[in-house]
Design a protein around this motif. Structure first.
Motif, PDB file in Angstrom:
ATOM      1  N   PRO A  44       0.786  -1.229   0.000  1.00 15.17           N
ATOM      2  CA  PRO A  44       0.000   0.000   0.000  1.00 15.17           C
ATOM      3  C   PRO A  44       0.827   1.293   0.000  1.00 15.17           C
ATOM      4  CG  PRO A  44       0.192  -0.808   2.234  1.00 15.17           C
ATOM      5  CD  PRO A  44       0.940  -1.781   1.362  1.00 15.17           C
ATOM      6  N   ASN A  45       2.123   1.213  -0.334  1.00 16.54           N
ATOM      7  CA  ASN A  45       3.005   2.367  -0.202  1.00 16.54           C
ATOM      8  C   ASN A  45       3.650   2.764  -1.524  1.00 16.54           C
ATOM      9  OD1 ASN A  45       2.744   2.414   2.722  1.00 16.54           O
ATOM     10  ND2 ASN A  45       4.068   0.613   2.738  1.00 16.54           N
ATOM     11  N   VAL A  46       4.075   4.023  -1.562  1.00 14.65           N
ATOM     12  CA  VAL A  46       4.966   4.510  -2.621  1.00 14.65           C
ATOM     13  C   VAL A  46       6.202   5.052  -1.918  1.00 14.65           C
ATOM     14  CG1 VAL A  46       5.306   6.118  -4.516  1.00 14.65           C
ATOM     15  CG2 VAL A  46       3.051   5.087  -4.149  1.00 14.65           C
ATOM     16  N   PHE A  47       7.367   4.525  -2.284  1.00 15.66           N
ATOM     17  CA  PHE A  47       8.623   4.938  -1.668  1.00 15.66           C
ATOM     18  C   PHE A  47       9.462   5.732  -2.667  1.00 15.66           C
ATOM     19  CE2 PHE A  47       7.656   0.825   0.428  1.00 15.66           C
ATOM     20  CZ  PHE A  47       7.584   1.251   1.752  1.00 15.66           C
ATOM     21  N   ILE A  48      10.282   6.636  -2.113  1.00 20.52           N
ATOM     22  CA  ILE A  48      11.352   7.261  -2.889  1.00 20.52           C
ATOM     23  C   ILE A  48      12.675   6.816  -2.278  1.00 20.52           C
ATOM     24  CG2 ILE A  48      12.464   9.393  -3.616  1.00 20.52           C
ATOM     25  CD1 ILE A  48       9.838  10.790  -3.557  1.00 20.52           C
ATOM     26  N   ALA A  74      20.758   2.125  -2.429  1.00 18.77           N
ATOM     27  CA  ALA A  74      19.823   3.070  -1.835  1.00 18.77           C
ATOM     28  C   ALA A  74      20.323   3.492  -0.457  1.00 18.77           C
ATOM     29  CB  ALA A  74      18.442   2.438  -1.723  1.00 18.77           C
ATOM     30  N   ASP A  75      20.545   4.792  -0.272  1.00 18.38           N
ATOM     31  CA  ASP A  75      21.021   5.304   1.011  1.00 18.38           C
ATOM     32  C   ASP A  75      19.895   5.880   1.859  1.00 18.38           C
ATOM     33  OD1 ASP A  75      23.885   4.903   0.408  1.00 18.38           O
ATOM     34  OD2 ASP A  75      23.516   6.427  -1.126  1.00 18.38           O
ATOM     35  N   LYS A  76      18.796   6.233   1.203  1.00 19.79           N
ATOM     36  CA  LYS A  76      17.692   6.849   1.946  1.00 19.79           C
ATOM     37  C   LYS A  76      16.376   6.320   1.397  1.00 19.79           C
ATOM     38  CE  LYS A  76      16.986  11.299   1.381  1.00 19.79           C
ATOM     39  NZ  LYS A  76      17.082  12.769   1.512  1.00 19.79           N
ATOM     40  N   LYS A  77      15.447   6.021   2.294  1.00 18.80           N
ATOM     41  CA  LYS A  77      14.121   5.569   1.906  1.00 18.80           C
ATOM     42  C   LYS A  77      13.092   6.479   2.553  1.00 18.80           C
ATOM     43  CE  LYS A  77      12.009   2.114   3.947  1.00 18.80           C
ATOM     44  NZ  LYS A  77      11.595   0.762   4.410  1.00 18.80           N
ATOM     45  N   GLU A  78      12.192   7.052   1.710  1.00 20.59           N
ATOM     46  CA  GLU A  78      11.157   7.944   2.206  1.00 20.59           C
ATOM     47  C   GLU A  78       9.807   7.512   1.665  1.00 20.59           C
ATOM     48  OE1 GLU A  78      12.726  12.302   1.926  1.00 20.59           O
ATOM     49  OE2 GLU A  78      13.578  11.164   0.250  1.00 20.59           O
ATOM     50  N   LEU A  79       8.762   7.769   2.412  1.00 17.07           N
ATOM     51  CA  LEU A  79       7.406   7.546   1.924  1.00 17.07           C
ATOM     52  C   LEU A  79       6.967   8.749   1.104  1.00 17.07           C
ATOM     53  CD1 LEU A  79       5.437   5.961   4.903  1.00 17.07           C
ATOM     54  CD2 LEU A  79       5.602   5.030   2.596  1.00 17.07           C
ATOM     55  N   ASN A 118       2.231  11.197   5.806  1.00 13.49           N
ATOM     56  CA  ASN A 118       1.930  11.246   7.238  1.00 13.49           C
ATOM     57  C   ASN A 118       0.652  10.496   7.585  1.00 13.49           C
ATOM     58  OD1 ASN A 118       4.184  12.972   7.864  1.00 13.49           O
ATOM     59  ND2 ASN A 118       3.034  14.649   6.915  1.00 13.49           N
ATOM     60  N   GLY A 119       0.037   9.885   6.582  1.00  6.96           N
ATOM     61  CA  GLY A 119      -1.168   9.107   6.845  1.00  6.96           C
ATOM     62  C   GLY A 119      -2.453   9.897   6.788  1.00  6.96           C
ATOM     63  N   VAL A 120      -2.412  11.111   6.244  1.00 10.87           N
ATOM     64  CA  VAL A 120      -3.601  11.947   6.134  1.00 10.87           C
ATOM     65  C   VAL A 120      -4.260  11.707   4.778  1.00 10.87           C
ATOM     66  CG1 VAL A 120      -4.487  14.307   6.106  1.00 10.87           C
ATOM     67  CG2 VAL A 120      -2.595  13.681   7.648  1.00 10.87           C
ATOM     68  N   VAL A 121      -5.568  11.437   4.777  1.00 10.38           N
ATOM     69  CA  VAL A 121      -6.290  11.245   3.523  1.00 10.38           C
ATOM     70  C   VAL A 121      -6.250  12.544   2.727  1.00 10.38           C
ATOM     71  CG1 VAL A 121      -8.499  10.666   2.462  1.00 10.38           C
ATOM     72  CG2 VAL A 121      -7.793   9.529   4.572  1.00 10.38           C
ATOM     73  N   ASP A 140       7.288  16.355  -5.457  1.00 14.95           N
ATOM     74  CA  ASP A 140       7.326  16.067  -4.021  1.00 14.95           C
ATOM     75  C   ASP A 140       6.013  15.484  -3.500  1.00 14.95           C
ATOM     76  OD1 ASP A 140       5.644  18.246  -4.146  1.00 14.95           O
ATOM     77  OD2 ASP A 140       6.786  19.489  -2.741  1.00 14.95           O
ATOM     78  N   GLY A 141       5.070  15.216  -4.414  1.00 20.56           N
ATOM     79  CA  GLY A 141       3.796  14.621  -4.028  1.00 20.56           C
ATOM     80  C   GLY A 141       2.710  15.626  -3.732  1.00 20.56           C
TER      81      GLY A 141
END
Length: 1005
Positions: free
Chosen positions: A144-148, A158-163, A203-206, A233-234
C-alpha cells in the motif's frame, strides 16, 4: 526449482542468430525443460519481420520481473516478485530477505547484461508493481506504499528511503498502486486500480483535491481506479480521470495526452485501451450508485464487453479500442525513430494474457481517435512468455520485461525462478549508450529530444533550473520541425517569467497539437485566453478548450460553452463528453446560455444528445418531449429514460409521472418504461394507477422488464404469466428470475399444480428453473419435491442435485442426511453431491459419513498429465456436465465465475490443470467469495458484483443474483476458499479431466 514438464516438443533452434522469426538452419527435439532454458528463449518467440529480438538478461541474474525502467546510461532497472503471494510458497530463501530492485548493465556493448547489482532488497518492496528512475531518485510503487529511494553517494545502493504516499489498497494487491512516469510538464503521473480505494500522504492523512473533495472511492465524486498527477514532491495531487477497473500504467506523450489500458472482470472480453479526457468518468461502475456493470439498468448494452463499461450511459467517456480478453500491463509512448515508422509516436504495450507486445497506432477522429493493433513480439512456441512491462532505451531500442510463467499473476504464480529481459531493435543494431552531457543549455536541449524518459527528466530538470538562461536554446528547439520537440520546449518556455507570451503565441500556432499543448500549459499556468479558440477549425482543439473549462469561474464561460456546444455534430461522443465535463458544476448556466442560441435544424440529433447528456432540471421536460414524439418508437428512447437516473428523485419523479398522462400511439410502452424508472413508493396507490400499470405490462411480455415490474410493484395477479416464462428454456436467466419472482409472489401452489400434470418435460423444466436460485422459497420447494413419492424418481433426483449447489442448499441436503430424513432412494445422489461440494465443512462431513464410498482416485502429477492427449469434443461434454453451471464458454454456460471463452489464449495446459486441481491457489480478483449472514438468520455465499449505499448485489452459484439490503445484513466476512469446488479433478475419470483441459486449451481468440 518448481516442477519442470517432461513433454517433448519440436522447437526451432536458431544457429548463429537470435531472431526468432528468421528461418532456422537446424531443428532439434527439445524437452520441455530445455525449451525453458534462457539460451532457447528467443527461439520460442516470433518477432516482426523488420525487427530483431535478443536476450539481454535472464535467470539467475533476475527472476519474476514485474516492472522496469531504463536510466540515462542505458541500464535496466527491474523490480522482482520472488515473494509474490509468498504465503503460497513457505520456506523459499527470499522470504526473510525480501524482494530486490536490480540494476542490469551492458558494459561492453554486446547487447547483453554483464552485471546485475542489487540496488535495494527488503520485504517492504515484495512484488512491487512500479519503478520510475529519476536521476539519483527511484520511485517504487508497492501497495500500500509509494517509496522514494535516493542514492546519495552514487554507489548504486539506496542510502535513503522515504514515503511519498501510503494507504493505497492492501498488501501486494495487483489492483492497487502502479508505476509513476515523468510528464512533459515536469509533473509525475501515475494510477491505481479499483483496489486502491484511497490515497494518504506520507503522514497518513487522507488527501483531498483542490476543491476539498476526498480522493477516495466513495462516489463523491470519484469511483474505482483513478489516474493522478502531482508535483515531484507529491504535493498538488489531482485526479485526472476515474472509474477504471485495473488501469495498469498511464503513458503520457509530449503534448500531454494520456493513454492507458484497463482490464475487465476476468473472462468478459472487455479489455480496453483508453485515450484520457481530463476529469472523465470511464464507466466501470454506475456513476450515481456505484452498482456493478452486471446490475440491470435501463438501456443496457447488447453485449457484455460494452455493458462492462456502461457505454450507453450519459457521462461515460468512450473507449479508444476494445481488445477482447487479456491481462494488460505496462505501456509507454514510443517517441523515438529507431523502430519502424508504424510504431513511432504510438503506444507500445505488454499483454501477457495473449503473450504479446503490441502497438495501437492511432488516427485522429474528430475530438478523439481511432486505433488498430500492430504486433511487435509474440509467443511462437513458448506460451510462458508474459511481457510485464516495456521501456524505451536512450538509443530508441525497446526493452521488454518477461515475467515468464504458465500464468499471469492474478494472485497465483507457478514459476519462481525465471525471468527475462529482451531487447528489440533493427537487426544488427548495437547497444552502446553515451550518457547525456548536461553542462549547458545546448547539451540539455539535446537530451530533451531523447526518446528515453529518464534522460528527458534530467534534461528538463537542468533547463528548468537554468530559467531564462536556457530561453535561447529552448526557443530554437521550439522552432524545430518535429512537433513533439516543439511541445517539449513549449512546456519549459511556458514556465519562464514571460511564459504567458509563449503560451499566447502557441495558441495561434498552425499545428493543432501545439495549440492543444498550449491550452494545457495555460491551464497549469493560470493563463487566460478568453474565447480565442471557441471557433477553432479543429474539433480536437475545441475539445481541449472545453476540458480546460472544468469548474471554471470565469464570467464568460457559459457563453463560450454554448458556442462550443452549438458546433457539436451529433456523432462525436468524445466531443459530447468534453461538453459534459466542461459543464460539470455549472450546468444550469451553460444549458441556459445554449438554449438562447437558435436550434440546430440541420442536425437536430445533436441537440437531442446535449439534452440527454445534460445534468440540469431544465433538461428534464425536454427529455420528456423527446420521448413523447409521436413519430417514433418509444423503445428506441430507452436512452432518454436512462438519463432520468442521473437526477435527484425530487426533480425526475414529477416529470416521469407526467409521462403517464400522455396520448402517444404507443402510450402503454411509455408507461411501462416510466414505471420501471419510478420509485415504487412515489407512484400513487389508486385504482386508476393500478389499471395503468397492469395495462402497461403487455409492452414487455416475455421480457425481463415484465418480471422486474411484477417484482417492483409486488403484483400478485401475474403468476400464470410468470409460470409460462419459467417454462421457457430459451433464456435461462429470464427463466430463473421468473420462477424466483413467482415463488416470492406466493406462486408455489401454482407450480405444484402444474407439476402434477404428466408432462415430464415440463416438470423437469420447472425443477431446473426452481434450482436456478437459492432463495429460501426455492429451497423449500425443492425439498417438498424430493420428499413426495408422487413425482418420478428421476425428477426427485434432479431436485436433490439442484438443491445441492448453494451454500444453504448444501446445508439443507446434509441436514436431511444427518437427521436420517433423506429418502432412501435419493441417498446415492445426495452422496455424490455432498462429497463433491465446494462448501468445505459440508464436504468434510459427507466424506466422513460415506467413507469409503466417496474415496477419490489419485491423479497423475501435472507434468505427466500435460503429456496425455485429450479429445476436444469429449472435453466440451465434460465442460457442459461439470463447469457450465458456473462458467461461460462462447454461448454455453452461465456467467457466474470468470468466463472461459478465450482461456486457452491466457493459460497453458499446465496452468489450466493447476487451476482445476487447486482452485484455492489463485482466486481471480473480483470473484472472491463473501459470506453474508442476514438478520433473519439466513445465509448467502457469493461474490459481490456491485455495491451501492443501500444494497449489495451478490452473485450466487448458478449465476443468479440476489440484492441484499445493507440494513438487513447482520455480518459479512470473506470466504477463505474459492467458490470453485475443490475435488472437481478427482470427481471425474482422469481421461475426462484430460479432455476438459484439451477443450479449454482450444478456446482461443
Amino acid at each position: 526449482m518448481k516442477y519442470i514438464h517432461r513433454l517433448l516438443l519440436i522447437v526451432p533452434v536458431i544457429i548463429g542468430a537470435c531472431n526468432a522469426n528468421k528461418p532456422s538452419v537446424a531443428t532439434v527435439t527439445l524437452t520441455e525443460a530445455q525449451q525453458r532454458l534462457p539460451e532457447n528463449a528467443v527461439a520460442g518467440l516470433k518477432t516482426r519481420d523488420d525487427l530483431e529480438t535478443t536476450l539481454f538478461a535472464s535467470e539467475p541474474s533476475i527472476m519474476n520481473p514485474t516492472n522496469m525502467d531504463i536510466d540515462e546510461r542505458g541500464r535496466i532497472w527491474i523490480t522482482e516478485a520472488y515473494n509474490y503471494r509468498n504465503e503460497l510458497n513457505p520456506g523459499h530463501p527470499y522470504k526473510q530477505a525480501g524482494d530486490r530492485i536490480m540494476i542490469l548493465e551492458d558494459i561492453n556493448g554486446d547487447g547483453k547484461a554483464d552485471t546485475a547489482k542489487v540496488f535495494y532488497q527488503d520485504t517492504c518492496i515484495n512484488a512491487a508493481l512500479g519503478i520510475c528512475v529519476l536521476g539519483n531518485k527511484v520511485i517504487v510503487s508497492c501497495s500500500p506504499n509509494v517509496f522514494i529511494f535516493t542514492d546519495t553517494d552514487g554507489d548504486d545502493k539506496a542510502d535513503k528511503k522515504e514515503l511519498l504516499f501510503r494507504g493505497i489498497g492492501g498488501i501486494q494487491h495487483d489492483h492497487a498502486i502502479h508505476a509513476f512516469t515523468f510528464g512533459p510538464d515536469g509533473k509525475l503521473y501515475f494510477n491505481f486500480g479499483n483496489a486502491g480505494d484511497s490515497i494518504l500522504d506520507k503522514n497518513g492523512v487522507v488527501i483531498k483535491d483542490a476543491e476539498g473533495r476526498l480522493i477516495a472511492n466513495k462516489g463523491k465524486p470519484y469511483r474505482q481506479g483513478m489516474i493522478f498527477r502531482c508535483n515531484p514532491d507529491g504535493s498538488g495531487l489531482e485526479v485526472m480521470a476515474h472509474n477504471f477497473r485495473n488501469n495498469y500504467e498511464v503513458a503520457v506523450d509530449a503534448f500531454g495526452n494520456m493513454w492507458q489500458s484497463d482490464n475487465d472482470d476476468d473472462g468478459n472480453r472487455g479489455v480496453r485501451i483508453n485515450y484520457i479526457l481530463e476529469h472523465g468518468n470511464y464507466g466501470y461502475t454506475d456513476e450515481m450508485t456505484g452498482a456493478g456493470w452486471s446490475s440491470r439498468r435501463m438501456n443496457m448494452e447488447d453485449s457484455i464487453p460494452y455493458r462492462h463499461w456502461h457505454l450507453n450511459d450519459p457521462g461515460v467517456v468512450p473507449n479508444l479500442l476494445q481488445t477482447g480478453s487479456g491481462s494488460p500491463t505496462g505501456m509507454v509512448v514510443y517517441e523515438g525513430d529507431l523502430l519502424p515508422a508504424v510504431f513511432r509516436n504510438q503506444m507500445i504495450h505488454g499483454e501477457p494474457g495473449h503473450n504479446v507486445v503490441r502497438s495501437y497506432p492511432v488516427k485522429k477522429n474528430g475530438a478523439g481517435y481511432t486505433a488498430v493493433i500492430e504486433n511487435i513480439l509474440e509467443s511462437g512456441t513458448d506460451q510462458w512468455f508474459r511481457p510485464s512491462d516495456v521501456s524505451v532505451a536512450p538509443d530508441g531500442s525497446l526493452f521488454v520485461a518477461d515475467w515468464y510463467d504458465p500464468g499471469v499473476g492474478g494472485h497465483q504464480v507457478a514459476d519462481l525462478d525465471r525471468g527475462r529481459v529482451f531487447r528489440i531493435a533493427p537487426a544488427g543494431s548495437t547497444y552502446k549508450i553515451k550518457p547525456p552531457v548536461l553542462n549547458d543549455a545546448a547539451g540539455a536541449v539535446a537530451a530533451l529530444k531523447n526518446p528515453n524518459l529518464s534522460t528527458r527528466y534530467l534534461a528538463w530538470t537542468k533547463l528548468y533550473s537554468m530559467g531564462a538562461r536556457a530561453e535561447k536554446e529552448l526557443l530554437a528547439m521550439y522552432n524545430d520541425t518535429n512537433p513533439r520537440y516543439r511541445a517539449r520546449a513549449l512546456w519549459l518556455l511556458s514556465k519562464l517569467p514571460n511564459g504567458a507570451g509563449y503560451i499566447q503565441t502557441a495558441l495561434r500556432d498552425k499545428d493543432e497539437d501545439i495549440r492543444i499543448t498550449a491550452i494545457r500549459a495555460a491551464k497549469e499556468s493560470g493563463v487566460s485566453y478568453g474565447n480565442l479558440l471557441v471557433t477553432d477549425t479543429s474539433a480536437a482543439v475545441r475539445r481541449q478548450a472545453l476540458l480546460s473549462m472544468y469548474h471554471s469561474r470565469e464570467a464568460d464561460m457559459p457563453a463560450n460553452w454554448a458556442l462550443l456546444a452549438a458546433q457539436y455534430d451529433g456523432k462525436d461522443r468524445w466531443y459530447l463528453e468534453a461538453l459534459g465535463i466542461a459543464a460539470d458544476g455549472n450546468w444550469d448556466a451553460c444549458f441556459n446560455a445554449w438554449r438562447k442560441l437558435p436550434p440546430n435544424k440541420q442536425l437536430p440529433e445533436a441537440d437531442h444528445d446535449i439534452v440527454w447528456r445534460a445534468r440540469t432540471a431544465a433538461a428534464l421536460p425536454m427529455l420528456a418531449s423527446l420521448i413523447e414524439q409521436h413519430n417514433s418508437d418509444p423503445m428506441l428512447h430507452k436512452r432518454y429514460f436512462r438519463a432520468f437516473d442521473f437526477y435527484p428523485a425530487a426533480e425526475s419523479t414529477p416529470v416521469l409521472l407526467g409521462l403517464l398522462k400522455g396520448d402517444h400511439p404507443q402510450q402503454a410502452t411509455i408507461n411501462a418504461l416510466a414505471f420501471l424508472q419510478l420509485d415504487a413508493s412515489a407512484v400513487p396507490k389508486t385504482s386508476a394507477m393500478t389499471a395503468l400499470l397492469n395495462s402497461s405490462l403487455k409492452a414487455f411480455s416475455g421480457h425481463m422488464e415484465f418480471v422486474e415490474l411484477v417484482l417492483k410493484y409486488h403484483l400478485r395477479d401475474q403468476n400464470e404469466t410468470l409460470l409460462q416464462m419459467a417454462k421457457d428454456t430459451r433464456n435461462g436467466e429470464l427463466q430463473g428470475y421468473a420462477m424466483k419472482t413467482l415463488l416470492q409472489c406466493g406462486g408455489q401452489p401454482l407450480v405444484l399444480k402444474s407439476m402434477g400434470r404428466k408432462d415430464s418435460a415440463v416438470t423437469f423444466t420447472l425443477v431446473e428453473a426452481i434450482g436456478k436460485a437459492q432463495d429460501r422459497t426455492n429451497r423449500e420447494l425443492l425439498s417438498v419435491i424430493m420428499r413426495n413419492n408422487v413425482y418420478p424418481l428421476a425428477l426427485r433426483q434432479q431436485a436433490a442435485r439442484n438443491l445441492g449447489h448453494g451454500w444453504e442448499g448444501y446445508a439443507d441436503l446434509w441436514n436431511m442426511v444427518e437427521r436420517k430424513s433423506m429418502p432412501a432412494d435419493l441417498d446415492t445422489v445426495a452422496r455424490a453431491v455432498l462429497t463433491h461440494a465446494w462448501r468445505q465443512d459440508i464436504k468434510a462431513k459427507a466424506v466422513a459419513h460415506y467413507e469409503p464410498a466417496a474415496a477419490h482416485h489419485d491423479l497423475k502429477p501435472v507434468d505427466q498429465l500435460v503429456t496425455l492427449k485429450g479429445d476436444i469434443s469429449g472435453g466440451k461434454k465434460v465442460f457442459v456436465s461439470y463447469c457450465a453451471t458456473c462458467h461461460l464458454a462462447g454461448n454455453t454456460g452461465v456467467n457466474f465465475g470468470p468466463a472461459l471463452s478465450e482461456i486457452g489464449s491466457k493459460l497453458t495446459k499446465s496452468a489450466l490443470y493447476d487451476a482445476i486441481i487447486q482452485p484455492d491457489a489463485g482466486i481471480s480478483f473480483g470473484f472472491e467469495g463473501y459470506f453474508f449472514t442476514m438478520k433473519d438468520g439466513s445465509q448467502v455465499l457469493g461474490y459481490a458484483a456491485g455495491e451501492t449505499d443501500e444494497e449489495v448485489d451478490v452473485r450466487t452459484a448458478g449465476g443468479q443474483g440476489v440484492k441484499l439490503k445493507k440494513k438487513e445484513i447482520a455480518s459479512r466476512k470473506a470466504y477463505e476458499h474459492s467458490l470453485m469446488p475443490t475435488g472437481l479433478a478427482t470427481a471425474m475419470p482422469q481421461q475426462e479431466l484430460v479432455n476438459l483441459v484439451e477443450y479449454l486449451a482450444s478456446l482461443k481468440k
